[in-house]
Design a protein around this motif. Sequence first.
Motif, PDB file in Angstrom:
ATOM      1  N   ILE A  27       1.081 -11.620   1.556  1.00 11.67           N
ATOM      2  CA  ILE A  27       0.083 -12.480   0.897  1.00 11.67           C
ATOM      3  C   ILE A  27      -0.677 -13.290   1.946  1.00 11.67           C
ATOM      4  O   ILE A  27      -1.904 -13.409   1.889  1.00 11.67           O
ATOM      5  CB  ILE A  27       0.776 -13.405  -0.138  1.00 11.67           C
ATOM      6  N   VAL A  30      -3.374 -11.200   3.636  1.00  6.74           N
ATOM      7  CA  VAL A  30      -4.582 -11.047   2.814  1.00  6.74           C
ATOM      8  C   VAL A  30      -5.403 -12.337   2.846  1.00  6.74           C
ATOM      9  O   VAL A  30      -6.626 -12.310   3.047  1.00  6.74           O
ATOM     10  CB  VAL A  30      -4.204 -10.664   1.357  1.00  6.74           C
ATOM     11  N   ASN A 121     -14.796  -1.324  -2.853  1.00  7.86           N
ATOM     12  CA  ASN A 121     -14.194  -2.535  -2.312  1.00  7.86           C
ATOM     13  C   ASN A 121     -14.971  -3.766  -2.727  1.00  7.86           C
ATOM     14  O   ASN A 121     -15.033  -4.736  -2.021  1.00  7.86           O
ATOM     15  CB  ASN A 121     -14.198  -2.405  -0.780  1.00  7.86           C
ATOM     16  N   GLU A 123     -14.387  -6.069  -4.710  1.00  3.66           N
ATOM     17  CA  GLU A 123     -13.660  -7.322  -4.858  1.00  3.66           C
ATOM     18  C   GLU A 123     -12.846  -7.674  -3.621  1.00  3.66           C
ATOM     19  O   GLU A 123     -11.918  -8.433  -3.666  1.00  3.66           O
ATOM     20  CB  GLU A 123     -12.742  -7.270  -6.099  1.00  3.66           C
ATOM     21  N   SER A 124     -13.223  -7.095  -2.488  1.00  4.39           N
ATOM     22  CA  SER A 124     -12.403  -7.264  -1.294  1.00  4.39           C
ATOM     23  C   SER A 124     -12.450  -8.660  -0.707  1.00  4.39           C
ATOM     24  O   SER A 124     -11.577  -9.052   0.038  1.00  4.39           O
ATOM     25  CB  SER A 124     -12.820  -6.273  -0.217  1.00  4.39           C
TER      26      SER A 124
ATOM     27  N   SER B  67      -9.933  -0.710  -1.216  1.00  5.44           N
ATOM     28  CA  SER B  67      -9.581  -1.923  -1.943  1.00  5.44           C
ATOM     29  C   SER B  67      -8.290  -2.505  -1.381  1.00  5.44           C
ATOM     30  O   SER B  67      -7.257  -1.835  -1.378  1.00  5.44           O
ATOM     31  CB  SER B  67      -9.408  -1.606  -3.431  1.00  5.44           C
ATOM     32  N   TRP B  68      -8.348  -3.769  -0.945  1.00  6.97           N
ATOM     33  CA  TRP B  68      -7.130  -4.403  -0.411  1.00  6.97           C
ATOM     34  C   TRP B  68      -6.095  -4.584  -1.517  1.00  6.97           C
ATOM     35  O   TRP B  68      -4.900  -4.687  -1.253  1.00  6.97           O
ATOM     36  CB  TRP B  68      -7.442  -5.729   0.280  1.00  6.97           C
ATOM     37  N   LYS B  69      -6.568  -4.621  -2.776  1.00 10.36           N
ATOM     38  CA  LYS B  69      -5.620  -4.800  -3.889  1.00 10.36           C
ATOM     39  C   LYS B  69      -4.712  -3.566  -4.021  1.00 10.36           C
ATOM     40  O   LYS B  69      -3.507  -3.697  -4.233  1.00 10.36           O
ATOM     41  CB  LYS B  69      -6.376  -5.041  -5.198  1.00 10.36           C
ATOM     42  N   ILE B  70      -5.320  -2.385  -3.897  1.00 13.65           N
ATOM     43  CA  ILE B  70      -4.518  -1.149  -3.975  1.00 13.65           C
ATOM     44  C   ILE B  70      -3.608  -1.043  -2.744  1.00 13.65           C
ATOM     45  O   ILE B  70      -2.414  -0.755  -2.863  1.00 13.65           O
ATOM     46  CB  ILE B  70      -5.432   0.097  -4.080  1.00 13.65           C
ATOM     47  N   GLY B  72      -2.572  -3.496  -0.847  1.00 14.25           N
ATOM     48  CA  GLY B  72      -1.560  -4.560  -0.919  1.00 14.25           C
ATOM     49  C   GLY B  72      -0.449  -4.204  -1.891  1.00 14.25           C
ATOM     50  O   GLY B  72       0.739  -4.457  -1.617  1.00 14.25           O
ATOM     51  N   PHE B  73      -0.827  -3.597  -3.028  1.00 15.25           N
ATOM     52  CA  PHE B  73       0.181  -3.169  -4.017  1.00 15.25           C
ATOM     53  C   PHE B  73       1.136  -2.159  -3.386  1.00 15.25           C
ATOM     54  O   PHE B  73       2.360  -2.275  -3.502  1.00 15.25           O
ATOM     55  CB  PHE B  73      -0.511  -2.556  -5.240  1.00 15.25           C
ATOM     56  N   TYR B 204      -7.462  -1.829   5.902  1.00 18.15           N
ATOM     57  CA  TYR B 204      -7.966  -2.462   4.673  1.00 18.15           C
ATOM     58  C   TYR B 204      -8.549  -3.858   4.886  1.00 18.15           C
ATOM     59  O   TYR B 204      -9.347  -4.315   4.062  1.00 18.15           O
ATOM     60  CB  TYR B 204      -6.847  -2.569   3.626  1.00 18.15           C
TER      61      TYR B 204
END
Lengths: 126, 206
Positions: A27, A30, A121, A123-124, B67-70, B72-73, B204
């Motif tokens: 986290i 990010v 991307n 929402e990156s 996508s950093w969300k994918i 990161g998951f 990413y």
Amino acid sequence: MADSHADISKHVKLYIGVFAALAGLTIVTVLASQVDFSGPGHVVVALLIAGIKATLVAAVFMHLKWERSGWIWWPLVLCAFFFVVLMTLPTLVATESRDRAPAGTWDTIPVREAPAHSGGNAESGH
Amino acid sequence: MSASVLPYTVKPHPVTGVYSGKLGTWLFLASEVMLFGAFFSTYVLLRVGAPTEGAAVWPTHEQTHLSWKIGGFNTLVLIISSVTMVLAWAQLKMNNFSKARLYLIVTFVLAGLFLVVKLTMEYYPKFEAGIRPSTNIFFAAYFVLTGLHALHIVGGMVVIGYFIGPGASLWKKDPEYFTNRIECTGLYWHFVDLVWIFLFPVLYLL
């Protein structure tokens, strides 16, 4: 490494603690990527956090914390040395030669812009 | 003539101080560091050496469609699978085979989940949109690095699947040998997790 029942029970608690640290650091990685550091600061921060996570995995999950055999440590030290060389050399060479590359060097590499698609991307946060 | 038996699968070798499977696995992992290191080095060379202006400039995050969300998951999925893998070994050390097997099954399922997300949410939409390794230098590096990593996930699943299934019979014959084999499998699996720990920010986020 010690492997009595009581020791392993202690290790299990440590494994859970390391998992929490790894999840937290993911986290942080990010969040840190969305901070506007000056110069190459964001690269340094991201690789520093990745290095801490890798150390935790190697030390605890891979049991290096308890490893005493030089037969395992010395190949790893040698490996780490050459890994650093592999990472450092291109940085030095590329920055030195970037603006002195012969005309057309990069023209041989496809540079078409990727078509847009829904898995993008947007929402990156960048 | 009696069947040959591998020496030092349980007891430490008198010279090295560790059982031979462990030393062999670490040497294999050292070669793996060099393999991935070469590809990371190539990525650094291409990225740092890319022109700062003109058509060949390095693509922005909007152009890379990651996508950093994918990502990161999938990072969290691999971290959890690393924990379940080491917990499987710990349960074997405490003579609890059924719990260990359950942790191995969870690890196997998480590895499958990683691949499903990778293939259906990342690779497939890109191929659908006409993005290929040949599209540009970034996607060449992206597909090689993540593809090689995905192949390692598949390799890990084969080994873990073997120890959940037919390989599990070794526990009854020689529990210590079986436990050591799971430790070696774990070393490999944690290495695969370790590679992704670097791939995620590099591809990413940076």
